[in-house]
Scaffold this motif. Structure first.
Motif, PDB file in Angstrom:
ATOM      1  N   ILE A  52       0.694  12.780  18.241  1.00  0.00           N
ATOM      2  CA  ILE A  52       1.264  11.789  17.422  1.00  0.00           C
ATOM      3  C   ILE A  52       0.264  10.606  16.887  1.00  0.00           C
ATOM      4  O   ILE A  52       0.073  10.350  15.849  1.00  0.00           O
ATOM      5  N   ASN A  53      -0.462  10.388  17.963  1.00  0.00           N
ATOM      6  CA  ASN A  53      -1.552   9.622  17.722  1.00  0.00           C
ATOM      7  C   ASN A  53      -2.676   9.958  16.595  1.00  0.00           C
ATOM      8  O   ASN A  53      -3.194   9.054  16.189  1.00  0.00           O
ATOM      9  N   LEU A  54      -3.056  11.102  16.932  1.00  0.00           N
ATOM     10  CA  LEU A  54      -3.986  11.836  16.203  1.00  0.00           C
ATOM     11  C   LEU A  54      -3.561  11.751  14.527  1.00  0.00           C
ATOM     12  O   LEU A  54      -4.430  11.695  13.534  1.00  0.00           O
ATOM     13  N   LYS A  55      -2.495  12.167  14.543  1.00  0.00           N
ATOM     14  CA  LYS A  55      -1.759  12.128  13.268  1.00  0.00           C
ATOM     15  C   LYS A  55      -1.862  10.948  12.130  1.00  0.00           C
ATOM     16  O   LYS A  55      -2.169  10.828  11.127  1.00  0.00           O
ATOM     17  N   LYS A  56      -1.503   9.766  13.049  1.00  0.00           N
ATOM     18  CA  LYS A  56      -1.646   8.527  12.636  1.00  0.00           C
ATOM     19  C   LYS A  56      -3.107   8.213  12.297  1.00  0.00           C
ATOM     20  O   LYS A  56      -3.302   7.466  11.067  1.00  0.00           O
ATOM     21  N   GLU A  57      -4.088   8.462  13.213  1.00  0.00           N
ATOM     22  CA  GLU A  57      -5.289   8.289  12.819  1.00  0.00           C
ATOM     23  C   GLU A  57      -5.922   9.089  11.708  1.00  0.00           C
ATOM     24  O   GLU A  57      -6.443   8.552  10.946  1.00  0.00           O
ATOM     25  N   ASN A  58      -5.403  10.260  11.535  1.00  0.00           N
ATOM     26  CA  ASN A  58      -5.817  11.031  10.479  1.00  0.00           C
ATOM     27  C   ASN A  58      -5.293  10.287   9.223  1.00  0.00           C
ATOM     28  O   ASN A  58      -5.849  10.520   8.054  1.00  0.00           O
ATOM     29  N   ASP A  59      -3.806   9.927   9.010  1.00  0.00           N
ATOM     30  CA  ASP A  59      -3.276   9.373   8.061  1.00  0.00           C
ATOM     31  C   ASP A  59      -4.071   8.277   7.639  1.00  0.00           C
ATOM     32  O   ASP A  59      -4.277   7.993   6.705  1.00  0.00           O
ATOM     33  N   ARG A  60      -4.517   7.360   8.649  1.00  0.00           N
ATOM     34  CA  ARG A  60      -5.432   6.174   8.011  1.00  0.00           C
ATOM     35  C   ARG A  60      -6.516   6.427   7.648  1.00  0.00           C
ATOM     36  O   ARG A  60      -7.054   5.817   6.665  1.00  0.00           O
ATOM     37  N   LEU A  61      -7.355   7.666   8.256  1.00  0.00           N
ATOM     38  CA  LEU A  61      -8.616   7.883   7.779  1.00  0.00           C
ATOM     39  C   LEU A  61      -8.257   8.558   6.334  1.00  0.00           C
ATOM     40  O   LEU A  61      -9.446   8.425   5.387  1.00  0.00           O
ATOM     41  N   LEU A  62      -7.354   9.362   5.980  1.00  0.00           N
ATOM     42  CA  LEU A  62      -7.077   9.744   4.595  1.00  0.00           C
ATOM     43  C   LEU A  62      -7.030   8.556   3.796  1.00  0.00           C
ATOM     44  O   LEU A  62      -7.410   8.667   2.364  1.00  0.00           O
ATOM     45  N   LYS A  63      -6.471   7.678   3.971  1.00  0.00           N
ATOM     46  CA  LYS A  63      -6.162   6.617   3.202  1.00  0.00           C
ATOM     47  C   LYS A  63      -7.342   5.607   2.841  1.00  0.00           C
ATOM     48  O   LYS A  63      -7.737   5.463   1.681  1.00  0.00           O
ATOM     49  N   GLU A  64      -7.977   5.465   3.781  1.00  0.00           N
ATOM     50  CA  GLU A  64      -9.495   4.895   3.696  1.00  0.00           C
ATOM     51  C   GLU A  64     -10.188   5.625   2.857  1.00  0.00           C
ATOM     52  O   GLU A  64     -11.066   5.371   1.907  1.00  0.00           O
ATOM     53  N   ILE A  65     -10.396   7.146   2.946  1.00  0.00           N
ATOM     54  CA  ILE A  65     -11.154   7.949   2.156  1.00  0.00           C
ATOM     55  C   ILE A  65     -10.764   7.816   0.630  1.00  0.00           C
ATOM     56  O   ILE A  65     -11.311   7.775  -0.387  1.00  0.00           O
ATOM     57  N   ASP A  66      -9.303   7.906   0.445  1.00  0.00           N
ATOM     58  CA  ASP A  66      -8.689   7.532  -0.876  1.00  0.00           C
ATOM     59  C   ASP A  66      -9.214   6.444  -1.589  1.00  0.00           C
ATOM     60  O   ASP A  66      -9.659   6.189  -2.826  1.00  0.00           O
ATOM     61  N   GLU A  67      -9.218   5.286  -0.721  1.00  0.00           N
ATOM     62  CA  GLU A  67      -9.934   4.120  -1.127  1.00  0.00           C
ATOM     63  C   GLU A  67     -11.406   3.969  -1.460  1.00  0.00           C
ATOM     64  O   GLU A  67     -11.656   3.492  -2.401  1.00  0.00           O
ATOM     65  N   TYR A  68     -12.176   4.708  -0.810  1.00  0.00           N
ATOM     66  CA  TYR A  68     -13.449   4.822  -0.951  1.00  0.00           C
ATOM     67  C   TYR A  68     -13.804   5.825  -2.366  1.00  0.00           C
ATOM     68  O   TYR A  68     -14.546   5.400  -3.042  1.00  0.00           O
ATOM     69  N   LYS A  69     -12.835   6.803  -2.459  1.00  0.00           N
ATOM     70  CA  LYS A  69     -13.228   7.643  -3.807  1.00  0.00           C
ATOM     71  C   LYS A  69     -12.688   6.770  -4.806  1.00  0.00           C
ATOM     72  O   LYS A  69     -13.235   6.722  -5.968  1.00  0.00           O
ATOM     73  N   ASN A  70     -11.800   5.701  -4.865  1.00  0.00           N
ATOM     74  CA  ASN A  70     -11.395   4.972  -5.874  1.00  0.00           C
ATOM     75  C   ASN A  70     -12.572   3.840  -6.264  1.00  0.00           C
ATOM     76  O   ASN A  70     -12.676   3.700  -7.421  1.00  0.00           O
ATOM     77  N   GLN A  71     -12.897   3.573  -4.873  1.00  0.00           N
ATOM     78  CA  GLN A  71     -14.490   2.420  -5.187  1.00  0.00           C
ATOM     79  C   GLN A  71     -15.481   3.121  -5.990  1.00  0.00           C
ATOM     80  O   GLN A  71     -16.031   2.395  -6.819  1.00  0.00           O
ATOM     81  N   VAL A  72     -15.698   4.447  -5.536  1.00  0.00           N
ATOM     82  CA  VAL A  72     -16.815   5.152  -5.911  1.00  0.00           C
ATOM     83  C   VAL A  72     -16.524   5.498  -7.622  1.00  0.00           C
ATOM     84  O   VAL A  72     -17.437   5.496  -8.291  1.00  0.00           O
ATOM     85  N   ALA A  73     -15.205   5.525  -7.804  1.00  0.00           N
ATOM     86  CA  ALA A  73     -15.048   6.116  -9.209  1.00  0.00           C
ATOM     87  C   ALA A  73     -15.026   4.795 -10.142  1.00  0.00           C
ATOM     88  O   ALA A  73     -15.473   4.857 -11.241  1.00  0.00           O
ATOM     89  N   GLN A  74     -14.612   3.575  -9.540  1.00  0.00           N
ATOM     90  CA  GLN A  74     -14.936   2.384 -10.174  1.00  0.00           C
ATOM     91  C   GLN A  74     -16.317   2.096 -10.607  1.00  0.00           C
ATOM     92  O   GLN A  74     -16.588   1.535 -11.417  1.00  0.00           O
ATOM     93  N   GLN A  75     -17.193   2.296  -9.366  1.00  0.00           N
ATOM     94  CA  GLN A  75     -18.324   2.132  -9.415  1.00  0.00           C
ATOM     95  C   GLN A  75     -19.409   2.951 -10.521  1.00  0.00           C
ATOM     96  O   GLN A  75     -19.996   2.485 -11.225  1.00  0.00           O
ATOM     97  N   GLY A  76     -18.637   4.214 -10.678  1.00  0.00           N
ATOM     98  CA  GLY A  76     -19.157   5.058 -11.702  1.00  0.00           C
ATOM     99  C   GLY A  76     -19.171   4.529 -13.187  1.00  0.00           C
ATOM    100  O   GLY A  76     -19.696   4.506 -13.872  1.00  0.00           O
ATOM    101  N   LYS A  77     -17.767   4.039 -13.018  1.00  0.00           N
ATOM    102  CA  LYS A  77     -17.285   3.511 -14.451  1.00  0.00           C
ATOM    103  C   LYS A  77     -18.143   2.214 -14.864  1.00  0.00           C
ATOM    104  O   LYS A  77     -18.568   2.167 -15.991  1.00  0.00           O
ATOM    105  N   ILE A  78     -18.413   1.442 -13.803  1.00  0.00           N
ATOM    106  CA  ILE A  78     -19.146   0.186 -14.053  1.00  0.00           C
ATOM    107  C   ILE A  78     -20.838   0.588 -14.330  1.00  0.00           C
ATOM    108  O   ILE A  78     -21.478   0.166 -15.428  1.00  0.00           O
ATOM    109  N   ASN A  79     -20.959   1.532 -13.672  1.00  0.00           N
ATOM    110  CA  ASN A  79     -22.543   2.290 -14.076  1.00  0.00           C
ATOM    111  C   ASN A  79     -22.742   2.627 -15.429  1.00  0.00           C
ATOM    112  O   ASN A  79     -23.655   2.446 -16.050  1.00  0.00           O
TER     113      ASN A  79
END
Length: 315
Positions: A52-79
């Motif tokens: 249960i704890n691992l699933k919570k941690e995995n969900d948190r990391l997946l959320k962070e990855i999605d946020e990083y992807k959005n940041q990269v995409a935004q940075q790409g648009k800015i570039n």
């Protein structure tokens, strides 16, 4: 008590002890089984809790990855917006030849980028790994040519002036070099794309000699480039030979620096030790870029006649 009675008495006592032993064993086994079951259930509970704890941690990391992807995409648009804004400074009228000496890294992405933004590429010349063994080939195969010097000289002349010697034709036919000719005519700028792994540091065998021939061509714009992840820093060598350089042409900042050098700016840019800054601090104005290009083309026309006459004089 006679012998038979004693015998039965002993057998009876033994039977009692055996029965007690069996009972003890069975009882111990039952207790042990309950103990094992209890321990097993406790371990299952711990594992379930950890899952249960691992699933919570995995969900948190997946959320962070999605946020990083959005940041990269935004940075790409800015570039991309920054590059488009920079390109509006003026049309780049230079004619470019790209000479790829690296046998380990591809420059296809850079070529696609330059073509996409409208830079005219006359020729793309790729030095194959087999070229390094050209001196070991049978001398009869290339006649009286002095290898590899004659080959490197003819490659430089062809890359700038579009003069295809018999030796160049042989090098292409025998696949020592690969040529993609997109347009004819004189190239006022040569992008020398090097960089290799530590095992294939061939700068002295190819690039050094090539640069020596290029710098002899008056007013030719020669730019040395490499990828940011190149194990051997060719741009340090290029700089020491007097070339303008960009050591990170796989990155947006490096591509802007390259465009600026094509327009006529000077300097050594990128992220490695030979670079003086990441990108130029001052951009060349439209009129200054036009004048620099006109001067280069005027000088190269004079050089072209010299090399053309030399090629015609060869029997």
């Amino acid at each position: 008590m006679n012998g038979i009675g004693i015998k039965y008495f002993i057998i009876t006592i033994a039977s009692i002890f055996i029965a007690l032993g069996v009972g003890i064993i069975i009882g111990f086994s039952l207790n042990s089984e309950k103990f094992v079951q209890k321990q097993f259930q406790q371990q299952l509970n711990v594992i379930d809790k950890n899952l249960i704890n691992l699933k919570k941690e995995n969900d948190r990391l997946l959320k962070e990855i999605d946020e990083y992807k959005n940041q990269v995409a935004q940075q790409g648009k800015i570039n991309n917006s920054l590059v488009n804004a920079y390109l509006k400074l003026g049309k780049i009228d230079s004619a470019v030849t790209i000479v790829i000496t690296s046998t380990d890294y591809s420059y296809n992405d850079l070529i696609d980028f330059l073509r996409k933004i409208g830079i005219k590429i006359n020729r793309i010349i790729k030095i194959k790994s087999s070229f390094l063994n050209i001196v070991n080939e049978n001398s009869n195969e290339f006649g009286s040519y002095k290898l590899p010097d004659d080959a490197i000289k003819d490659i430089t002349v062809y890359s700038v002036f579009d003069i295809k010697s018999e030796l160049i034709k042989m090098l292409i036919e025998k696949r020592y070099i690969e040529v993609n000719k997109l347009s004819s005519g004189i190239s006022d700028t040569v992008v020398l794309a090097g960089g290799n792994t530590l095992q294939n540091n061939n700068f002295n065998k190819i690039d050094r000699k090539m640069v020596e021939f290029f710098v002899d061509i008056n007013n030719l714009n020669v730019i040395g480039v490499q990828q940011s992840y190149s194990e051997v820093n060719y741009c340090e060598y290029y700089k020491n030979m007097g070339l303008n350089t960009v050591d990170n042409v796989d990155e947006t900042s490096g591509r802007i620096s390259l465009i600026e050098l094509i327009r006529g700016n000077n300097g050594n840019y990128g992220t490695k030790k030979e670079a003086t800054s990441i990108i130029p601090s001052n951009f060349v104005g439209i009129e200054d870029a036009k004048k620099a290009l006109e001067n280069r083309r005027t000088s190269l026309l004079v050089e072209f006649e010299k090399y053309q006459n030399a090629s015609l004089a060869v029997p």
